[in-house]
Design a protein around this motif. Structure first.
Motif, short mmCIF file in Angstrom:
data_model
loop_
_atom_site.label_atom_id
_atom_site.label_comp_id
_atom_site.label_asym_id
_atom_site.label_seq_id
_atom_site.Cartn_x
_atom_site.Cartn_y
_atom_site.Cartn_z
N ASN A 163 -5.52 -0.30 8.17
CA ASN A 163 -6.61 0.55 7.67
C ASN A 163 -6.25 2.03 7.75
O ASN A 163 -6.61 2.81 6.86
N GLN A 164 -5.54 2.42 8.81
CA GLN A 164 -5.12 3.81 8.94
C GLN A 164 -4.10 4.17 7.87
O GLN A 164 -4.11 5.29 7.34
N GLN A 178 -6.28 -2.98 11.99
CA GLN A 178 -6.79 -1.62 12.11
C GLN A 178 -5.70 -0.60 11.82
O GLN A 178 -5.96 0.47 11.24
N GLU A 220 0.83 -1.21 0.00
CA GLU A 220 0.00 0.00 0.00
C GLU A 220 0.86 1.25 0.00
O GLU A 220 0.57 2.22 -0.71
N ILE A 262 -3.94 2.90 4.88
CA ILE A 262 -4.68 3.04 3.62
C ILE A 262 -5.48 4.34 3.60
O ILE A 262 -5.44 5.09 2.62
N THR A 263 -6.19 4.62 4.69
CA THR A 263 -7.04 5.80 4.75
C THR A 263 -6.23 7.09 4.65
O THR A 263 -6.61 8.02 3.94
N ASN A 264 -5.10 7.12 5.33
CA ASN A 264 -4.29 8.34 5.38
C ASN A 264 -3.21 8.40 4.30
O ASN A 264 -2.40 9.32 4.29
N LYS A 265 -3.19 7.38 3.41
CA LYS A 265 -2.25 7.35 2.29
C LYS A 265 -0.79 7.54 2.76
O LYS A 265 -0.03 8.35 2.22
N ASN A 313 1.07 4.24 -2.62
CA ASN A 313 0.91 5.64 -2.20
C ASN A 313 2.07 6.50 -2.67
O ASN A 313 1.92 7.72 -2.85
#
Length: 336
Positions: free
Chosen positions: A209-210, A206, A160, A212-215, A164
């Motif tokens: 997930n952060q 989790q 990821e 991915i969400t925050n790139k 990014n």
């Protein structure tokens, strides 16, 4: 190794990293690998520590002069022409990762050539464990994130963050180059004293997930990474400077963890016991009468708190950690 070594030639070097197998097994592995050309072995004295695959990878990444770094688990059979066929597809702007054929227990116990070993099914693009990275790219994003301990998410995290950073990550699904051999899973049981956090894999998920969400692009920005395990540092654990013994109350545990941050360069041996008054009649009466009592907590909760502190603040420090569920004692020796 029989499926890997014949195809190395002058194209690649294999480094096997053993992160804390028992001492006898490490010696046996060293003896097995010693005669093999272009195979290095790193033996880490990390018995009684949480497993940290990211650190294993980063130790190699930090020192390599190669153009590409391949990450592969030790339980794989390799296609005999993998390197010859695939090397031309490894490009500076591209991460390649590969599907895996999964073998049954019965098939894994038979000795066969790669082509004759039957598989039950193949993995999909969600399985990211076998990857080839351009070294410059992986160094630019600070390698694998060493927050991840236990099993899961560290390889997907690396993918990821490469994406990014603007690089392509390609799933190579055209051919089975790897076959996974069946083996037992030695998860912790109640008779084991090895460190184990029951929710670590969920925390890893989790955390991913952060990312991915925050790139997120770069990992390990606030700590050193790829630090080798120096044997002399681990020998210091045999001679603690201080001994600490406390009972399992919230206030004692929190105070202990806070105090460690001010004790650099020292070796502590710490024992945490189940509080003898936690479940007494006297304590129950005092609680019923709303009188002041210590904030008793379970050793299971202490275990989670302590291991989380190690992951966040002391993961590069030499330590041993044991949780005896039978005798209700947590013992940690830590060199700060």
């Amino acid at each position: 190794m029989d499926t890997i070594v014949p195809q190395l030639n002058n194209l690649a070097i294999v480094t096997v990293v053993d992160y804390g197998s028992n001492h006898q097994l490490q010696q046996e592995i060293a003896a097995l690998l010693q005669p093999l050309s272009r195979v290095d072995f790193i033996s880490c004295p990390t018995q009684y520590q949480l497993w940290n695959k990211s650190r294993c990878i980063n130790m190699i990444l930090k020192k390599t002069t190669a153009s590409f770094l391949m990450v592969a688990d030790v339980d794989m059979l390799w296609h005999p022409d993998f390197i010859k066929v695939e090397q031309e597809k490894w490009l500076p702007h591209l991460v390649n990762y590969y599907l895996v054929g999964i073998m049954t227990r019965q098939e894994s116990e038979r000795i066969k050539d790669f082509s004759d070993a039957d598989i039950k099914f193949i993995t999909d693009r969600e399985a990211t464990g076998i990857s080839v990275f351009p070294v410059k790219l992986l160094k630019d994003i600070n390698g694998f994130d060493e927050f991840y301990h236990g099993w899961g998410s560290e390889d997907t995290d690396a993918h990821e963050r490469c994406k990014n950073a603007g690089y392509e990550v390609r799933f190579r699904e055209s051919e089975v180059f790897f076959k996974h051999q069946w083996h037992e899973k030695s998860y912790r049981n109640t008779s084991s004293k090895l460190p184990f956090h029951p929710f670590l894999e969920r925390i890893n998920a989790q955390y991913l997930n952060q990312v991915i969400t925050n790139k997120v692009v770069r990992a390990n920005d606030n700590t050193s990474w790829g630090k080798p395990c120096e044997p002399d540092d681990y020998k210091a654990l045999n001679s603690p400077d201080h001994y600490i013994k406390i009972n399992a109350t919230y206030e004692e545990v929190k105070a202990l963890l806070a105090s460690l941050k001010n004790q650099q360069g020292l070796v502590f041996q710490i024992e945490i016991h189940r509080h003898p008054d936690a479940h007494t009649l006297k304590t129950m009466v005092k609680k019923r009468l709303k009188k002041k009592t210590p904030l008793f907590i379970s050793l299971d909760l202490v275990n989670q708190m302590f291991l989380e502190e190690i992951v966040l603040n002391y993961r590069n420090c030499p330590y041993t950690y044991l949780y005896d569920m039978k005798d209700h004692i947590i013992t940690c020796t830590l060199k700060l």
